[in-house]
Write a protein that holds these residues in place. Structure first.
Motif, PDB file in Angstrom:
ATOM      1  N   PRO A  97       0.791  -1.241   0.000  1.00 48.79           N
ATOM      2  CA  PRO A  97       0.000   0.000   0.000  1.00 48.79           C
ATOM      3  C   PRO A  97       0.817   1.282   0.000  1.00 48.79           C
ATOM      4  O   PRO A  97       0.502   2.201  -0.771  1.00 48.79           O
ATOM      5  CB  PRO A  97      -0.870  -0.147   1.257  1.00 48.79           C
ATOM      6  CG  PRO A  97      -1.066  -1.620   1.388  1.00 48.79           C
ATOM      7  CD  PRO A  97       0.256  -2.225   0.969  1.00 48.79           C
ATOM      8  N   PRO A  98       1.878   1.413   0.813  1.00 47.60           N
ATOM      9  CA  PRO A  98       2.635   2.680   0.811  1.00 47.60           C
ATOM     10  C   PRO A  98       3.275   3.014  -0.537  1.00 47.60           C
ATOM     11  O   PRO A  98       3.553   4.188  -0.820  1.00 47.60           O
ATOM     12  CB  PRO A  98       3.700   2.445   1.892  1.00 47.60           C
ATOM     13  CG  PRO A  98       3.115   1.410   2.794  1.00 47.60           C
ATOM     14  CD  PRO A  98       2.361   0.504   1.873  1.00 47.60           C
ATOM     15  N   VAL A  99       3.517   1.992  -1.372  1.00 47.92           N
ATOM     16  CA  VAL A  99       4.119   2.233  -2.682  1.00 47.92           C
ATOM     17  C   VAL A  99       3.148   2.985  -3.592  1.00 47.92           C
ATOM     18  O   VAL A  99       3.563   3.660  -4.534  1.00 47.92           O
ATOM     19  CB  VAL A  99       4.549   0.896  -3.332  1.00 47.92           C
ATOM     20  CG1 VAL A  99       5.133   1.120  -4.724  1.00 47.92           C
ATOM     21  CG2 VAL A  99       5.575   0.189  -2.451  1.00 47.92           C
ATOM     22  N   SER A 100       1.842   2.889  -3.287  1.00 51.20           N
ATOM     23  CA  SER A 100       0.837   3.513  -4.151  1.00 51.20           C
ATOM     24  C   SER A 100       1.023   5.031  -4.244  1.00 51.20           C
ATOM     25  O   SER A 100       0.674   5.637  -5.250  1.00 51.20           O
ATOM     26  CB  SER A 100      -0.579   3.191  -3.660  1.00 51.20           C
ATOM     27  OG  SER A 100      -0.836   3.762  -2.386  1.00 51.20           O
ATOM     28  N   LYS A 101       1.586   5.649  -3.212  1.00 48.40           N
ATOM     29  CA  LYS A 101       1.749   7.110  -3.242  1.00 48.40           C
ATOM     30  C   LYS A 101       2.671   7.538  -4.381  1.00 48.40           C
ATOM     31  O   LYS A 101       2.473   8.584  -4.985  1.00 48.40           O
ATOM     32  CB  LYS A 101       2.271   7.626  -1.905  1.00 48.40           C
ATOM     33  CG  LYS A 101       3.681   7.221  -1.548  1.00 48.40           C
ATOM     34  CD  LYS A 101       4.131   7.858  -0.232  1.00 48.40           C
ATOM     35  CE  LYS A 101       3.306   7.354   0.929  1.00 48.40           C
ATOM     36  NZ  LYS A 101       3.779   7.918   2.234  1.00 48.40           N
ATOM     37  N   LEU A 104       0.625   7.160  -7.639  1.00 55.34           N
ATOM     38  CA  LEU A 104      -0.360   8.233  -7.748  1.00 55.34           C
ATOM     39  C   LEU A 104       0.293   9.568  -8.068  1.00 55.34           C
ATOM     40  O   LEU A 104      -0.340  10.456  -8.656  1.00 55.34           O
ATOM     41  CB  LEU A 104      -1.162   8.362  -6.446  1.00 55.34           C
ATOM     42  CG  LEU A 104      -2.013   7.162  -6.018  1.00 55.34           C
ATOM     43  CD1 LEU A 104      -2.888   7.524  -4.832  1.00 55.34           C
ATOM     44  CD2 LEU A 104      -2.876   6.661  -7.159  1.00 55.34           C
ATOM     45  N   ASN A 105       1.555   9.715  -7.702  1.00 53.71           N
ATOM     46  CA  ASN A 105       2.276  10.954  -7.998  1.00 53.71           C
ATOM     47  C   ASN A 105       2.832  10.995  -9.412  1.00 53.71           C
ATOM     48  O   ASN A 105       3.504  11.948  -9.792  1.00 53.71           O
ATOM     49  CB  ASN A 105       3.419  11.147  -6.999  1.00 53.71           C
ATOM     50  CG  ASN A 105       2.921  11.658  -5.658  1.00 53.71           C
ATOM     51  OD1 ASN A 105       1.878  12.298  -5.579  1.00 53.71           O
ATOM     52  ND2 ASN A 105       3.659  11.369  -4.592  1.00 53.71           N
ATOM     53  N   ILE A 137      -3.151  -2.775  -4.951  1.00 53.33           N
ATOM     54  CA  ILE A 137      -2.421  -2.821  -3.676  1.00 53.33           C
ATOM     55  C   ILE A 137      -2.876  -4.053  -2.902  1.00 53.33           C
ATOM     56  O   ILE A 137      -3.987  -4.568  -3.114  1.00 53.33           O
ATOM     57  CB  ILE A 137      -2.660  -1.554  -2.820  1.00 53.33           C
ATOM     58  CG1 ILE A 137      -4.106  -1.508  -2.300  1.00 53.33           C
ATOM     59  CG2 ILE A 137      -2.295  -0.301  -3.561  1.00 53.33           C
ATOM     60  CD1 ILE A 137      -4.263  -0.689  -1.047  1.00 53.33           C
ATOM     61  N   ASP A 192      -2.901  10.759  -0.095  1.00 51.68           N
ATOM     62  CA  ASP A 192      -1.828  10.496  -1.047  1.00 51.68           C
ATOM     63  C   ASP A 192      -1.568   9.031  -1.348  1.00 51.68           C
ATOM     64  O   ASP A 192      -0.618   8.699  -2.052  1.00 51.68           O
ATOM     65  CB  ASP A 192      -0.533  11.134  -0.554  1.00 51.68           C
ATOM     66  CG  ASP A 192      -0.102  10.595   0.806  1.00 51.68           C
ATOM     67  OD1 ASP A 192      -0.905   9.890   1.445  1.00 51.68           O
ATOM     68  OD2 ASP A 192       1.040  10.879   1.216  1.00 51.68           O
ATOM     69  N   GLU A 193      -2.379   8.116  -0.821  1.00 60.14           N
ATOM     70  CA  GLU A 193      -2.199   6.711  -1.154  1.00 60.14           C
ATOM     71  C   GLU A 193      -3.510   5.949  -1.012  1.00 60.14           C
ATOM     72  O   GLU A 193      -4.455   6.416  -0.381  1.00 60.14           O
ATOM     73  CB  GLU A 193      -1.118   6.059  -0.295  1.00 60.14           C
ATOM     74  CG  GLU A 193      -1.453   5.910   1.172  1.00 60.14           C
ATOM     75  CD  GLU A 193      -0.305   5.284   1.962  1.00 60.14           C
ATOM     76  OE1 GLU A 193      -0.462   4.126   2.400  1.00 60.14           O
ATOM     77  OE2 GLU A 193       0.742   5.944   2.141  1.00 60.14           O
ATOM     78  N   THR A 195      -5.525   2.616   0.377  1.00 57.99           N
ATOM     79  CA  THR A 195      -5.385   1.748   1.546  1.00 57.99           C
ATOM     80  C   THR A 195      -6.202   0.471   1.393  1.00 57.99           C
ATOM     81  O   THR A 195      -7.128   0.407   0.579  1.00 57.99           O
ATOM     82  CB  THR A 195      -5.847   2.482   2.818  1.00 57.99           C
ATOM     83  OG1 THR A 195      -7.221   2.881   2.662  1.00 57.99           O
ATOM     84  CG2 THR A 195      -4.997   3.718   3.075  1.00 57.99           C
TER      85      THR A 195
END
Length: 315
Positions: A97-101, A104-105, A137, A192-193, A195
């Motif tokens: 999940p944290p990689v999604s930020k 998305l950027n 994710i 920003d991500e 979840t």
């Protein structure tokens, strides 16, 4: 692709001949969508829109775009709006999940952020350069982006460097054109991500989704489904309402995530895959019958999965 503003340069109804060709290409790429293409792109209503960024959109009337050609070169992808209704239509890569930020950027997907399947890199299936895939994710069944592989099988197995070029991502301008809807609260709990969330597709706007999120989720809950069989499918419908094609797609994926995760059992007869691994993976309260599906035979279904490059099939 859709980071900067774009404008339509021309729009036309798709001719019967061109629509037949388009659907043939889409069926080859995404076989599980074959029976829904007539609804997504009905004859006499399907239109093509050319944009000033070289992209081509395919839609029905005033409905959100269903598919797009990234650079007008025949590279066809479903929009996220379509994928959220048919979340198993594309091959996928799953990330933490944290990689999604980063995705998305606007970043392309780096392979170190990809989760390796339980049976190792073999679980990715056959990988080729240019192959369309989506990104999900862990803990949320709905894709956050789509794109194409820029590595081959050998390069992927090293899990180093850039692996997938993103062409369309949640929160880009194509997503906005599709109405700014989200499939579940996991897409709105954090700015920003994305979840983890196992709620089904609800066609909510991003604001409505955030408003419906329970307090625990808003505080960063990481609760996930207790069983793979709880994963939503069939466009967000209750399992009892899934079509046989939905159930085939779902049980196929669950079988290879579960009892067939160890590829030492392969190769295997098609009938054995169906009877011993797919049928036991069906959701409670449902009945799996390949004869009632559009494929009619398990061999034809598995061949469709082969065309989608999900598996290899031998005679």
């Amino acid at each position: 692709m859709f980071k900067k503003a774009y404008s339509p340069q021309g729009q036309n109804l798709i001719s019967k001949k061109d629509l037949k060709s388009l659907k043939s290409q889409l069926t080859e790429l995404y076989p599980s969508l074959e029976k829904t293409l007539d609804a997504l792109l009905p004859e006499g209503q399907a239109k093509v829109t050319k944009l000033d960024n070289r992209c081509v959109l395919y839609s029905c009337g005033d409905a959100p775009p269903a598919f797009f050609d990234a650079e007008g070169r025949g590279e066809l992808y479903p929009t996220l709006h379509t994928l959220w209704q048919h979340p198993h239509a594309m091959l996928e890569l799953t990330i933490h999940p944290p990689v999604s930020k980063f995705v998305l950027n606007g970043a392309d997907l780096m392979l170190p952020g990809v989760l390796v399947p339980a049976n190792g890199v073999a679980g990715f299936g056959t990988v080729t350069k240019g192959q369309p895939r989506c990104i999900k994710i862990e803990g949320n069944p709905y894709p956050i982006a789509v794109g194409k592989m820029i590595v081959n099988q050998t390069q992927l197995e090293k899990l180093k460097g850039k692996g997938l070029e993103v062409t369309h991502v949640y929160k880009d301008l194509l997503w906005a054109q599709c109405g700014k809807v989200v499939p579940n609260a996991g897409f709105s709990e954090m700015e920003d991500e994305v979840t983890p969330c196992t709620d089904s597709w609800k066609m909510l706007t991003s604001k409505e989704s955030a408003a419906e999120a329970p307090p625990a989720a808003a505080e960063g809950s990481t609760e996930t489904a207790s069983s793979p069989a709880a994963e939503p499918s069939g466009g967000g419908k209750a399992a009892a309402d899934w079509t046989q094609d939905d159930l085939l797609d779902f049980t196929f994926l669950q079988a290879f995530k579960g009892t067939l995760a160890d590829d030492k059992a392969l190769p295997m007869e098609a009938s054995e895959v169906y009877e011993k691994h797919m049928k036991p993976a069906r959701p409670e309260g449902t009945s799996l019958d390949v004869k009632k599906s559009s494929h009619k035979q398990i061999g034809k279904f598995l061949n469709a999965m082969r065309k989608a490059k999900a598996i290899d099939v031998t005679d």
